[in-house]
Design a protein around this motif. Structure first.
Motif, PDB file in Angstrom:
ATOM      1  N   HIS A 143       0.871  -1.176   0.000  1.00 44.47           N
ATOM      2  CA  HIS A 143       0.000   0.000   0.000  1.00 44.47           C
ATOM      3  C   HIS A 143       0.907   1.224   0.000  1.00 44.47           C
ATOM      4  O   HIS A 143       1.625   1.486   0.973  1.00 44.47           O
ATOM      5  N   THR A 144       0.871   1.999  -1.087  1.00 45.10           N
ATOM      6  CA  THR A 144       1.856   3.075  -1.268  1.00 45.10           C
ATOM      7  C   THR A 144       1.293   4.467  -1.017  1.00 45.10           C
ATOM      8  O   THR A 144       2.037   5.450  -1.080  1.00 45.10           O
ATOM      9  N   LYS A 145       0.012   4.559  -0.760  1.00 46.91           N
ATOM     10  CA  LYS A 145      -0.599   5.871  -0.548  1.00 46.91           C
ATOM     11  C   LYS A 145      -0.409   6.256   0.916  1.00 46.91           C
ATOM     12  O   LYS A 145      -1.227   5.944   1.787  1.00 46.91           O
ATOM     13  N   ILE A 146       0.688   6.911   1.213  1.00 50.02           N
ATOM     14  CA  ILE A 146       1.080   7.177   2.598  1.00 50.02           C
ATOM     15  C   ILE A 146       1.590   8.609   2.747  1.00 50.02           C
ATOM     16  O   ILE A 146       1.969   9.266   1.775  1.00 50.02           O
ATOM     17  N   LYS A 147       1.603   9.084   3.962  1.00 47.81           N
ATOM     18  CA  LYS A 147       2.239  10.347   4.335  1.00 47.81           C
ATOM     19  C   LYS A 147       3.031  10.087   5.618  1.00 47.81           C
ATOM     20  O   LYS A 147       2.449   9.760   6.657  1.00 47.81           O
ATOM     21  N   ILE A 148       4.366  10.176   5.513  1.00 49.80           N
ATOM     22  CA  ILE A 148       5.236   9.951   6.671  1.00 49.80           C
ATOM     23  C   ILE A 148       5.501  11.298   7.326  1.00 49.80           C
ATOM     24  O   ILE A 148       6.130  12.180   6.733  1.00 49.80           O
ATOM     25  N   ILE A 149       5.002  11.465   8.533  1.00 51.45           N
ATOM     26  CA  ILE A 149       5.162  12.715   9.287  1.00 51.45           C
ATOM     27  C   ILE A 149       6.244  12.487  10.338  1.00 51.45           C
ATOM     28  O   ILE A 149       6.099  11.647  11.225  1.00 51.45           O
ATOM     29  N   ILE A 150       7.349  13.227  10.228  1.00 53.42           N
ATOM     30  CA  ILE A 150       8.519  13.005  11.093  1.00 53.42           C
ATOM     31  C   ILE A 150       8.765  14.230  11.959  1.00 53.42           C
ATOM     32  O   ILE A 150       8.667  15.373  11.500  1.00 53.42           O
ATOM     33  N   ARG A 151       9.087  13.973  13.198  1.00 50.18           N
ATOM     34  CA  ARG A 151       9.628  15.009  14.081  1.00 50.18           C
ATOM     35  C   ARG A 151      10.885  14.462  14.727  1.00 50.18           C
ATOM     36  O   ARG A 151      10.862  13.370  15.307  1.00 50.18           O
ATOM     37  N   ASP A 152      11.953  15.202  14.631  1.00 46.17           N
ATOM     38  CA  ASP A 152      13.199  14.795  15.270  1.00 46.17           C
ATOM     39  C   ASP A 152      13.287  15.408  16.654  1.00 46.17           C
ATOM     40  O   ASP A 152      12.890  16.565  16.867  1.00 46.17           O
TER      41      ASP A 152
ATOM     42  N   SER B  20      13.267  13.449   2.247  1.00 41.17           N
ATOM     43  CA  SER B  20      12.231  14.461   2.019  1.00 41.17           C
ATOM     44  C   SER B  20      12.369  15.082   0.635  1.00 41.17           C
ATOM     45  O   SER B  20      11.367  15.376  -0.030  1.00 41.17           O
ATOM     46  N   GLU B  21      13.597  15.276   0.206  1.00 38.38           N
ATOM     47  CA  GLU B  21      13.831  15.838  -1.128  1.00 38.38           C
ATOM     48  C   GLU B  21      13.562  14.807  -2.216  1.00 38.38           C
ATOM     49  O   GLU B  21      13.058  15.141  -3.292  1.00 38.38           O
ATOM     50  N   LYS B  22      13.865  13.546  -1.937  1.00 35.64           N
ATOM     51  CA  LYS B  22      13.681  12.478  -2.925  1.00 35.64           C
ATOM     52  C   LYS B  22      12.203  12.115  -3.078  1.00 35.64           C
ATOM     53  O   LYS B  22      11.745  11.787  -4.189  1.00 35.64           O
ATOM     54  N   TYR B  23      11.436  12.184  -1.970  1.00 27.95           N
ATOM     55  CA  TYR B  23      10.014  11.819  -1.988  1.00 27.95           C
ATOM     56  C   TYR B  23       9.190  12.956  -1.371  1.00 27.95           C
ATOM     57  O   TYR B  23       8.611  12.811  -0.286  1.00 27.95           O
ATOM     58  N   PRO B  24       9.118  14.098  -2.047  1.00 29.00           N
ATOM     59  CA  PRO B  24       8.461  15.272  -1.438  1.00 29.00           C
ATOM     60  C   PRO B  24       6.966  15.073  -1.175  1.00 29.00           C
ATOM     61  O   PRO B  24       6.406  15.719  -0.283  1.00 29.00           O
ATOM     62  N   ASP B  25       6.309  14.190  -1.923  1.00 25.90           N
ATOM     63  CA  ASP B  25       4.876  13.972  -1.728  1.00 25.90           C
ATOM     64  C   ASP B  25       4.574  13.028  -0.562  1.00 25.90           C
ATOM     65  O   ASP B  25       3.434  12.938  -0.113  1.00 25.90           O
ATOM     66  N   ILE B  26       5.605  12.331  -0.109  1.00 27.52           N
ATOM     67  CA  ILE B  26       5.408  11.334   0.944  1.00 27.52           C
ATOM     68  C   ILE B  26       5.782  11.878   2.316  1.00 27.52           C
ATOM     69  O   ILE B  26       5.123  11.588   3.314  1.00 27.52           O
ATOM     70  N   PHE B  27       6.816  12.699   2.373  1.00 26.98           N
ATOM     71  CA  PHE B  27       7.379  13.113   3.661  1.00 26.98           C
ATOM     72  C   PHE B  27       6.894  14.495   4.076  1.00 26.98           C
ATOM     73  O   PHE B  27       6.763  15.403   3.251  1.00 26.98           O
TER      74      PHE B  27
END
Length: 653
Positions: A32-41, A56-63
């Protein structure tokens, strides 16, 4: 599965550069590839930020990279902060930085929570969690099942108090819906780990399912304090008997979760710990992949199944039939009522107890049933109060106890003074030590509130099991009656049903009365029958257990006579109302409440005689009374309505 949903995946990072890339790749490569990865460091000092920036630069629509000035919050607070950003999404998952997700983790989790929605809807908080594989830093398998290695029973998550006492949910396996997200914020009890907090909040207010299949590799580091431990026995003993820290934690949690207590949580912890140590059975991997655990409900206190036409009988029949897809029922059944060879009715299992369910034996019958049930089932539905004197002991096992006391049983004239005293004490214990009390009549509800200070749930009885059957010529000739030209009554032959009063009125009437009951059950019944059987207009019949025959006689009567003076909502009355009968009812508050003060009432033989004379003269508009009784019944006394109310009580945490 069609990809119609974007899944929010929350990732809290901190100095995880050594493992982060492999984890991110495992997520990006999901089925399932329809995802949004929300990251906080959380303030990393290694190369974690560079890796996040690169992806984030490689997959701007995901991250989506959350940058704030809050500094180092710690893992749990960091995840809960991320949860605030997930409100636009219908489904949310949690991700540790150092795990490795198996290819179908998202797809399987999404399928499971949608199945949960199919059952409970999407307007309640829902969560699904899974097992996981424990591995070392290099993803070499240590344990194929985290649950088995830690002796964890995932079904604990069905009971929020058990879950509060012993967490079995691992955050990185969870998927929750948007309703669950809203109830988990704000993070009000920071002494809890975030996954424990989320799991308890959802279990308390919604529903939880689990997936028996491991969906990720969970890296077990040598310095991981919270995760899996290889030396399970020593770790388990240390954790179990770290008494001071456990008590301190429970004290803090009970201040927030005030519906439970320190003693209750400690008791639950001890029981769970003993099961883990001594009677744990390894969780089977060959179970169906997704498990929505049906709550296991024991029904105690009646003759059992198969039922006949009594009130409890009909309640059992309809609860087990209407709710069999949602719950797993076991009905405790007296050997004096059981039919040889029948072990299941309406999908409900029967547990046979070699005692009578009525009379003096009802007390040990109920107590033995309770003792057996408390070790096997999630909920104990107790009908009647005979064995409730034992509930203080049963309550220690932290199983949900639901009591329907069946009116004021101790008021019945058939009981001796010592028996009435015992039943009243048993009622008191039952109300005090049950988690939920059900009243079948508003007047019973008021009695329980005024006497014991307890608010009870109002759930009456259905009556639409009664059907109108056209009278056959054979029946008309057998009893010398014609449709709408006789009166009818069916009941137990007991003094509180005012049979003397009714028979005394009818003996002087030209109206035929068919009265069905257990005449030979007591001396009272035998004497009453002998006294009145000489009157030709009185048909004093033995019990009829064939439902169609009973419906034929009842449904064609011109008048239905109801003489009950104790109890609450009487099943026989609501059945008559569902048949649209003209009801002549004994004037007591229970009956007035049931009929909404819209029937014809009598308080003595003389009043009943007057009513019968008026009816014979055609002075009573029976059609209007019939229509009103039917209107009330279709609004209040349908089994679909009643069983749904029971389901709400079963699901209430």
């Amino acid at each position: 599965m069609a990809e119609t949903e974007t899944i929010a995946i929350l990732l809290a990072s901190y100095n995880g550069g050594h493992f982060l890339e492999a984890q991110l790749d495992s997520i990006i490569n999901q089925s399932h590839t329809k995802i949004k990865i929300i990251i906080r460091d959380d303030g990393s000092t290694d190369n974690t930020l560079e890796i996040i920036q690169e992806y984030s630069e490689k997959y701007p629509d995901i991250f989506e990279f959350i940058m704030d000035s809050l500094g180092n919050l710690g893992s749990s607070k960091c995840f809960m902060k991320l949860l605030e950003y997930a409100s636009p999404y219908n489904y949310i998952m949690f991700c540790d930085q150092d795990d490795f997700w198996l290819n179908e983790k998202i797809e399987t989790s999404l399928y499971a929570i949608k199945k949960l929605e199919d059952k409970f809807g999407n307007t309640v908080p829902l969560m699904v969690f899974s097992d996981l594989i424990v591995s070392d830093n290099n993803l070499h398998v240590i344990f194929q099942s985290f649950w088995s290695s830690q002796r964890l029973n995932p079904k604990i998550a069905q009971n929020w108090k058990s879950l509060l006492a012993q967490n079995v949910v691992t955050g990185c396996t969870m998927i929750i819906n948007s309703k669950a997200q809203s109830i988990c914020l704000p993070f009000s009890l920071t002494e809890m780990v975030h996954d424990h907090w989320i799991a308890v909040k959802i279990a308390k207010s919604g529903h939880v399912g689990h997936i028996s299949k491991p969906l990720l590799l969970y890296r077990q580091h040598s310095n991981n304090v919270i995760g899996a431990k290889k030396n399970i026995l020593s770790y388990f003993l240390i954790k179990t008997f770290n008494v001071l820290s456990i008590i301190s934690f429970y004290r803090k949690t009970t201040k927030y979760f005030h519906e439970t207590s320190l003693v209750e949580l400690i008791n639950q912890k001890i029981l769970i710990s003993l099961k883990r140590l001594f009677i744990f059975k390894a969780y089977k991997q060959n179970l169906p992949i997704f498990m929505i655990d049906r709550k296991k409900i024991a029904i105690i206190g009646t003759n059992g199944l198969p039922g006949r036409y009594g009130g409890w009988d009909q309640l059992l029949n309809h609860i087990t039939d209407h709710l069999k897809e949602k719950y797993s029922f076991t009905v405790y059944t007296s050997s004096h009522n059981a039919q040889p060879g029948i072990t299941e009715v309406n999908g409900a299992k029967l547990k046979i107890i070699p005692l009578k369910a009525n009379g003096p034996q009802s007390v040990p019958y109920d107590i033995i049933s309770m003792i057996h049930a408390v070790f096997k089932y999630d909920i104990l539905l107790i009908l009647g109060t005979s064995g409730c004197i034992f509930l203080p002991i049963i309550r220690l096992f932290n199983k949900k106890i639901i009591l329907n006391p069946d009116g004021a049983e101790w008021k019945r004239g058939k009981w001796s003074k010592p028996a009435q005293w015992f039943l009243r004490i048993s009622e008191k214990f039952g109300v005090k030590y049950s988690h939920t009390v059900i009243s079948d009549n508003k007047k019973i509800q008021e009695h329980i509130l005024n006497t014991y200070g307890v608010n009870s749930e109002l759930i009456e009885y259905g009556g639409d099991n009664a059907n109108h059957v056209t009278m056959s010529q054979e029946t008309a000739e057998k009893y010398n009656i014609q449709p709408n030209n006789y009166a009818f009554k069916v009941c137990r032959i007991e003094p509180e049903n005012n049979l003397d009063m009714i028979l005394e009125a009818f003996k002087e009437s030209h109206q035929v009365l068919i009265l069905i009951g257990n005449w030979n059950f007591s001396e009272y019944g035998k004497n009453l029958r002998e006294k009145y059987q000489k009157y030709q207009n009185l048909r004093l019949l033995d019990p009829i257990y064939h439902q169609q025959q009973l419906d034929e006689l009842r449904g064609n009567c011109g008048l239905y006579i109801h003489g009950h003076s104790v109890g609450g909502t009487n099943p026989s009355l609501v059945e008559a109302m569902n048949l649209g009968l003209c009801c002549i009812v004994y004037n007591v508050d229970y009956n007035i409440e049931t009929t909404e003060n819209s029937a014809i009432y009598f308080s003595s033989s003389e009043e009943l005689k007057t009513i019968l004379r008026s009816h014979e003269k055609g002075e009573i508009d029976t059609a209007a009374y019939k229509n009103k009784m039917l209107e009330i019944a279709k609004r209040r006394y349908l089994w679909k309505i009643i069983t749904e109310k029971y389901a709400q009580v079963f699901d209430k945490n």
